[in-house]
Write an enzyme that holds these catalytic residues in place. Structure first.
Site, mmCIF file in Angstrom:
data_model
loop_
_atom_site.group_PDB
_atom_site.id
_atom_site.type_symbol
_atom_site.label_atom_id
_atom_site.label_comp_id
_atom_site.label_asym_id
_atom_site.label_seq_id
_atom_site.Cartn_x
_atom_site.Cartn_y
_atom_site.Cartn_z
ATOM 1 C CD GLU A 92 -2.449 -1.178 2.760
ATOM 2 O OE1 GLU A 92 -2.540 -0.141 3.424
ATOM 3 O OE2 GLU A 92 -2.856 -2.279 3.144
ATOM 4 C CB CYS A 105 2.265 7.127 3.779
ATOM 5 S SG CYS A 105 2.579 5.799 4.948
ATOM 6 C CB CYS A 112 5.775 -5.878 9.301
ATOM 7 S SG CYS A 112 6.857 -5.116 10.533
ATOM 8 C CB CYS A 116 3.271 -3.820 16.690
ATOM 9 S SG CYS A 116 4.982 -3.265 16.633
ATOM 10 C CB CYS A 119 0.584 -3.135 13.561
ATOM 11 S SG CYS A 119 1.044 -2.617 11.908
ATOM 12 C CB CYS A 336 -0.432 0.693 8.941
ATOM 13 S SG CYS A 336 -0.296 2.116 9.970
HETATM 14 N N1 SAH Z 1 7.504 -0.087 11.334
HETATM 15 C C1 SAH Z 1 7.509 1.319 11.529
HETATM 16 C C2 SAH Z 1 6.688 2.091 10.522
HETATM 17 C C3 SAH Z 1 5.335 1.564 10.128
HETATM 18 S S1 SAH Z 1 3.910 1.874 11.070
HETATM 19 C C4 SAH Z 1 7.077 1.655 12.946
HETATM 20 O O1 SAH Z 1 6.691 0.756 13.670
HETATM 21 O O2 SAH Z 1 7.166 2.811 13.340
HETATM 22 C C5 SAH Z 1 3.651 3.595 11.225
HETATM 23 C C6 SAH Z 1 3.021 3.953 12.582
HETATM 24 O O3 SAH Z 1 1.661 3.475 12.694
HETATM 25 C C7 SAH Z 1 3.767 3.360 13.764
HETATM 26 O O4 SAH Z 1 3.890 4.318 14.778
HETATM 27 C C8 SAH Z 1 2.839 2.237 14.208
HETATM 28 O O5 SAH Z 1 3.064 1.874 15.535
HETATM 29 C C9 SAH Z 1 1.480 2.869 13.945
HETATM 30 N N2 SAH Z 1 0.347 1.938 13.913
HETATM 31 C C10 SAH Z 1 0.303 0.669 13.503
HETATM 32 N N3 SAH Z 1 -0.936 0.152 13.656
HETATM 33 C C11 SAH Z 1 -1.701 1.122 14.172
HETATM 34 C C12 SAH Z 1 -3.072 1.206 14.569
HETATM 35 N N4 SAH Z 1 -3.899 0.180 14.472
HETATM 36 N N5 SAH Z 1 -3.491 2.383 15.059
HETATM 37 C C13 SAH Z 1 -2.657 3.453 15.164
HETATM 38 N N6 SAH Z 1 -1.372 3.428 14.820
HETATM 39 C C14 SAH Z 1 -0.883 2.282 14.337
#
Ligand code: SAH
Length: 348
Positions: A92, A105, A112, A116, A119, A336
């Site tokens: 995306e 973006c 990944c 987390c 995510c 994301c």
């Molecule tokens: N891997 C990197 C960049 C990708 S995610 C990182 O972890 O920073 C970009 C941002 O979106 C990160 O801060 C991540 O923690 C956040 N993110 C992921 N899923 C999310 C969600 N469901 N709600 C809000 N933020 C989210």
């Protein structure tokens, strides 16, 4: 898979061409075709000899992203693409129009492996790293779309799916290429790299002294809570992460951005705000408070607007520079990994 022309820094293209007996200026001509005129086919590069064009076409590729779907938000014009890559994998990319310009973006990996808990990008694990060319082409594709409106990509965030510091060489080559004055000319200061907190990668980036903004996904005020949501914290805890952030600031003079997604009853009460303020008190920084995005596969509840505001107010009261991140594309699954996950589940 052939290497993409978008995967070369200008000096690397000079080397490639000189190994084929071509003069240096050919590389600049090609850069001009792909980044200034934004052609989609080598055959359009009419100031190159036919034999060179044939060679390039045979050995390298230019466009490799295929647009599968495009969604445009009727709220704010946010445009989200789902691209299929040459091997059929999907990623995306999002264009977010702001009053100061268009921000793009980009994704840096297919999936990944960071795991987390909140995510969507990590649900199926890591399929593969994106190549430099695949990351660059996302920006070029967006710029082509904006060309029709006479607009530019003015900033880039590495915040799509994937962990950029887990694909370090491609992510940094990407930055070199899109900031090249002979190419897209995006300013270093208009680039933000977001990381889950891979400490050795932060040190390496700091030592390279780029002028980019480092965004760190913190999302917690203590190790216990962070380890529960972000497995990477077991390898690099908050103390080691903040030490790396200090180092980054000292080497580059760039303030750190901390991202903090509020999840109801997890990390969103005022005592968390106070712990957070205390934790980062000595780091020159800005805190981006993000209302957590709904992910169907994850059981997460959003914090209420009132509580989000109270959280931010508490940070500000304690002297922290904090704002709530404006949500964009709320009607088009712009968060994301959402579009890709929906596509995989047959919902688009
Ligand atoms: N891997 C990197 C960049 C990708 S995610 C990182 O972890 O920073 C970009 C941002 O979106 C990160 O801060 C991540 O923690 C956040 N993110 C992921 N899923 C999310 C969600 N469901 N709600 C809000 N933020 C989210």
């Amino acid at each position: 898979m052939k290497t993409s022309l978008y995967g070369y820094r200008l000096n690397e293209l000079v080397e490639l061409l000189s190994s084929r007996g071509e003069p240096k200026y050919r590389a600049k001509q090609i850069f001009d075709w792909i980044y200034k005129r934004r052609v989609t086919d080598v055959s359009e590069m009419t100031n190159l000899s036919k034999s060179l064009r044939d060679q390039l076409q045979h050995d390298l590729m230019l466009t490799s992203l295929h647009e599968v779907t495009r969604q445009v938000s009727s709220f704010d014009g946010t445009t989200k693409f789902l691209f299929a890559l040459a091997d059929g994998a999907t990623i995306e990319t999002v264009i977010m129009p702001h009053d100061y310009g268009n921000s793009v973006c980009v994704s840096t990996q297919v999936g990944c492996k960071m795991g987390c808990k909140f995510c969507a990008s990590t649900l199926g694990g890591l399929a593969r790293n994106l190549t430099t060319g695949e990351i660059v082409e996302q920006v070029v594709h967006c710029q082509r779309l904006l060309d029709a409106k006479g607009e530019r990509v003015s900033s880039v965030v590495l915040m799509g799916s994937g962990e950029p510091l887990d694909n370090y060489n491609a992510a940094t080559a990407f930055i070199d290429i899109i900031t090249d004055p002979e190419g897209l000319q995006i300013g270093q200061r208009h680039i933000t790299l977001s990381t889950v907190g891979i400490v050795p990668g932060i040190y390496k980036l700091a030592d390279e002294k780029r002028g980019i903004t480092l965004a760190v996904s913190l999302h917690a005020s203590n190790d216990e809570s962070r380890s529960r949501m972000m497995p990477v914290n077991k390898a690099y805890d908050i103390a080691s992460l903040l030490e790396a952030c200090h180092y980054y600031y000292n080497q580059t003079g760039r303030r750190i951005t901390f991202e903090y997604a509020l999840i109801k009853d997890h990390n969103d009460n005022l005592s968390d705000a106070r712990k957070l303020a205390h934790l980062i008190a000595t780091v020159p920084c800005h805190v981006n408070v993000i209302p957590v995005n709904y992910v169907p596969e994850r059981e997460l509840k959003r914090t209420s607007i009132e509580q989000i505001q109270a959280f931010v107010n508490e940070l500000q009261r304690l002297g922290v520079n904090a704002t709530v991140r404006r949500e964009m594309g709320g009607d088009i699954s712009a968060a994301c990994g959402q579009l890709r996950a929906e596509h995989a589940n047959g919902r688009t």
